[in-house]
Design an enzyme around this catalytic site. Sequence first.
Site, short mmCIF file in Angstrom:
data_model
loop_
_atom_site.label_atom_id
_atom_site.label_comp_id
_atom_site.label_asym_id
_atom_site.label_seq_id
_atom_site.Cartn_x
_atom_site.Cartn_y
_atom_site.Cartn_z
N ARG A 106 0.81 -1.22 0.00
CA ARG A 106 0.00 0.00 0.00
C ARG A 106 0.84 1.27 0.00
O ARG A 106 0.47 2.25 -0.64
CB ARG A 106 -0.93 0.01 1.23
CG ARG A 106 -1.93 -1.11 1.26
CD ARG A 106 -2.99 -0.88 2.33
NE ARG A 106 -2.45 -0.76 3.67
CZ ARG A 106 -2.17 -1.79 4.46
NH1 ARG A 106 -2.36 -3.02 4.03
NH2 ARG A 106 -1.71 -1.58 5.69
N TYR A 127 12.75 -11.53 6.50
CA TYR A 127 13.78 -12.43 5.96
C TYR A 127 13.83 -13.65 6.87
O TYR A 127 12.86 -13.97 7.54
CB TYR A 127 15.10 -11.66 5.84
CG TYR A 127 16.19 -12.38 5.09
CD1 TYR A 127 15.93 -12.95 3.84
CD2 TYR A 127 17.47 -12.49 5.62
CE1 TYR A 127 16.92 -13.61 3.15
CE2 TYR A 127 18.46 -13.14 4.92
CZ TYR A 127 18.18 -13.70 3.69
OH TYR A 127 19.17 -14.38 3.01
N ARG A 180 16.06 -25.06 -3.65
CA ARG A 180 16.67 -25.27 -2.33
C ARG A 180 16.46 -24.03 -1.47
O ARG A 180 17.37 -23.26 -1.22
CB ARG A 180 18.17 -25.57 -2.50
CG ARG A 180 18.82 -26.18 -1.26
CD ARG A 180 20.33 -26.04 -1.31
NE ARG A 180 20.76 -24.67 -1.34
CZ ARG A 180 20.86 -23.90 -0.26
NH1 ARG A 180 20.54 -24.35 0.93
NH2 ARG A 180 21.29 -22.64 -0.38
N LYS A 198 15.00 -10.65 -0.12
CA LYS A 198 16.37 -10.19 -0.37
C LYS A 198 16.36 -8.74 -0.84
O LYS A 198 17.17 -7.91 -0.39
CB LYS A 198 17.04 -11.06 -1.43
CG LYS A 198 17.42 -12.45 -0.96
CD LYS A 198 18.71 -12.43 -0.17
CE LYS A 198 19.15 -13.84 0.18
NZ LYS A 198 20.41 -13.89 0.94
N GLU A 270 19.91 -17.09 -6.28
CA GLU A 270 19.51 -17.35 -4.91
C GLU A 270 18.79 -18.69 -4.79
O GLU A 270 17.83 -18.97 -5.52
CB GLU A 270 18.58 -16.23 -4.43
CG GLU A 270 18.30 -16.25 -2.95
CD GLU A 270 19.52 -15.92 -2.12
OE1 GLU A 270 19.66 -16.52 -1.04
OE2 GLU A 270 20.34 -15.09 -2.55
N ASP A 271 19.29 -19.54 -3.90
CA ASP A 271 18.62 -20.80 -3.53
C ASP A 271 18.37 -21.73 -4.70
O ASP A 271 17.31 -22.37 -4.80
CB ASP A 271 17.31 -20.50 -2.78
CG ASP A 271 17.57 -20.01 -1.36
OD1 ASP A 271 18.75 -19.93 -0.98
OD2 ASP A 271 16.61 -19.70 -0.64
N ASP A 293 24.62 -15.69 -3.89
CA ASP A 293 24.71 -15.30 -2.48
C ASP A 293 24.93 -16.49 -1.57
O ASP A 293 25.62 -16.38 -0.56
CB ASP A 293 23.44 -14.55 -2.08
CG ASP A 293 23.54 -13.97 -0.68
OD1 ASP A 293 24.52 -13.28 -0.40
OD2 ASP A 293 22.64 -14.23 0.15
N ASP A 294 24.37 -17.65 -1.91
CA ASP A 294 24.52 -18.83 -1.05
C ASP A 294 25.97 -19.30 -1.03
O ASP A 294 26.42 -19.87 -0.03
CB ASP A 294 23.63 -19.97 -1.55
CG ASP A 294 22.17 -19.56 -1.61
OD1 ASP A 294 21.62 -19.22 -0.56
OD2 ASP A 294 21.60 -19.55 -2.72
N ALA A 327 28.90 -30.18 3.30
CA ALA A 327 29.90 -30.03 2.25
C ALA A 327 29.24 -29.56 0.94
O ALA A 327 29.69 -29.90 -0.15
CB ALA A 327 30.63 -31.35 2.02
N GLU A 329 27.12 -26.11 -1.17
CA GLU A 329 27.56 -24.85 -1.76
C GLU A 329 28.02 -23.84 -0.71
O GLU A 329 28.99 -23.12 -0.92
CB GLU A 329 26.47 -24.25 -2.64
CG GLU A 329 25.13 -24.01 -1.98
CD GLU A 329 24.06 -23.64 -3.00
OE1 GLU A 329 24.13 -22.53 -3.56
OE2 GLU A 329 23.15 -24.45 -3.23
N ALA A 330 27.33 -23.78 0.44
CA ALA A 330 27.74 -22.84 1.47
C ALA A 330 29.11 -23.21 2.04
O ALA A 330 30.00 -22.36 2.16
CB ALA A 330 26.70 -22.80 2.59
N ASN A 435 19.92 -22.21 8.33
CA ASN A 435 18.63 -21.55 8.47
C ASN A 435 17.51 -22.48 8.03
O ASN A 435 17.74 -23.36 7.21
CB ASN A 435 18.60 -20.28 7.59
CG ASN A 435 19.39 -19.14 8.19
OD1 ASN A 435 19.23 -18.83 9.36
ND2 ASN A 435 20.23 -18.53 7.39
N ASN A 480 24.59 -13.17 9.33
CA ASN A 480 23.53 -13.00 8.35
C ASN A 480 24.12 -12.43 7.06
O ASN A 480 24.86 -11.44 7.08
CB ASN A 480 22.48 -12.03 8.91
CG ASN A 480 21.19 -12.06 8.12
OD1 ASN A 480 21.19 -12.06 6.90
ND2 ASN A 480 20.07 -12.07 8.83
#
Length: 596
Positions: A106, A127, A180, A198, A270-271, A293-294, A327, A329-330, A435, A480
């Site tokens: 709005r 988030y 993911r 994001k 992302e993901d 980002d991951d 083990a 991507e992060a 997370n 974060n």
Amino acid sequence: NSATTSSYNKGRGPRVKLRTTWSLRPCVSTCRWTHTKEKGKPLMLNPRTNKGMAFSLQERQILGIHGLLPPKVETQDLQAMRFQNNLKKMTDPLEKYIYLMGIQERNERLFYRVLMEDIEELMPIVYTPTVGLACTQYGHIFRRPKGLFISILDKGHIRSILDNWPETNVSAVVVTDGERILGLGDLGVYGMGIPVGKLCLYTACAGIRPEKCLPVVIDVGTDNETLLKDPLYMGLYQKRDRSQAYDDLIDEFMEAVVEKYGQDTLIQFEDFGNHNAFRFLRKYREKYCTFNDDIQGTASVALAGLLAAQRAVGKPITEHRVLFLGAGEAALGIANLIVMAMMEKGMTQAEARKKIWMFDKYGLLVNGRREEMDSNQEAFVHDSPGNVQSFLDAVNIIKPTAIIGVSGAGRLFTHDVLKAMGTLNERPIIFALSNPTNKAECTAEEAYTLTNGKCLFASGSPFGPVTMGDGRVFTPGQGNNAYIFPGVALAVILSGVRHISDTVFLEAAKALAEQLTDKELEEGRLYPPLSNIREVSVQMAVKLVEYVYAKGMAFRYPEPMDKKGFVRATVWNTNYDSFLPDTYDWPGVSYSPKSN
């Protein structure tokens, strides 16, 4: 009354002089001033232009909305207080999420005002962790679509879909295929909540203008049987397409974005699933302005925590041994950036890699393991150190100075693991980064209590302060990604970077760690308070703009001499724009807010 002149003020702002030649009710359609394309009710329904009851009397008259609002004129301060009071009455995080997203739908500037004023409290709502719950319930809480939805059925027509997006000057795109989502798995089109969340942080944390941000979900189906049986699911009812058509769709999407918005448009992945995340990063990083980002954002924020921890431990990063739980991507992103940091301090790549071990659901990554390993993991496969049957065995045999959890598998930093870390190290480093909160490897309370307050702790989701039995209070750091990606994005957009090197994320980690004060470190923090994240992001952007220009990575010229002033001048704020010009004239009416 053709010769009548009247004044109207009554304590409601600057006096308005009206000189009429026929009537005091001129037609707004004859207005010669076009500050906004919309007038009347449509202007109030557009969140970018709506100010609610903060429209002044003059604006209401000129824009054709007089009478469409209650007569009171409110300040943004009062509007914000109303929404903040309503939020305080709510206890359910999902209810708060729905309410906040309603404000965004709005009145965009008011939404960001409320979010920025209480960012520490509300970031976990817009988030992680609440956004994960919102994604699982996306079809059930749906109110109004946000972003672009592109499906495998749209192959060959993506550019025309981009043309339907109303904003023509997009600088940043966040895209997911929903495979993911956080630690929740394949949510298909329900993953749209992630790019929306994001990009909220792009604006709230770094002041990137919201109209320059575009959230996108690529729908190629889902392997989530629950969703495929849900009548309220909003995506394609088909198994996830893993054929060449999927790759062709992503190729077409990337080409369409740069064709429409320019080759320096930032595209954040992302993901995506592990396999696709790595190969798309390798495939596109030298062709487009893109990052994942991951992989890279998580790596940078984790490295920043390690750099801060080394100040407390009193030993350089080259002397640490790191054991990962997970083990994917992060883990691999963090590990590779740690290797870069160690090499910067004089170690060889081989020496640095020997300092890093990984443990996944099949056990330790070692030579001769029967379970198949990804080619991305090969750099961190070592000879077996002994008989390792469990993560606890790995801790006792490898004797790491730091354990980093990125498995998304829940409470696997058991009490025995935490006690062992406390016995092996004077100041053990424990990062439970998975997370949402229920996927974290341990809680802050468990980490501090079972190490007798010795540990340096960080988590992916927020945990409150922990009070020990002896009265000591520790404020856990939240690792974060929001500390990294908004500042990186701001710097990249402003400097016209075409290809984002991993060194940018190394510099971002250093810039973040430098902003942690000694007092904050003593409190148990490894990151600055989230309440200060706007300033943290802006200072990081300044450092990165200086870096990319110094390294010849920037393509926006002329190069700004005062880079701090350049960055700060671009930061968007939540103040309402005025819809009134300095002077205003249409047939029959003259208006000047400066006149008395």
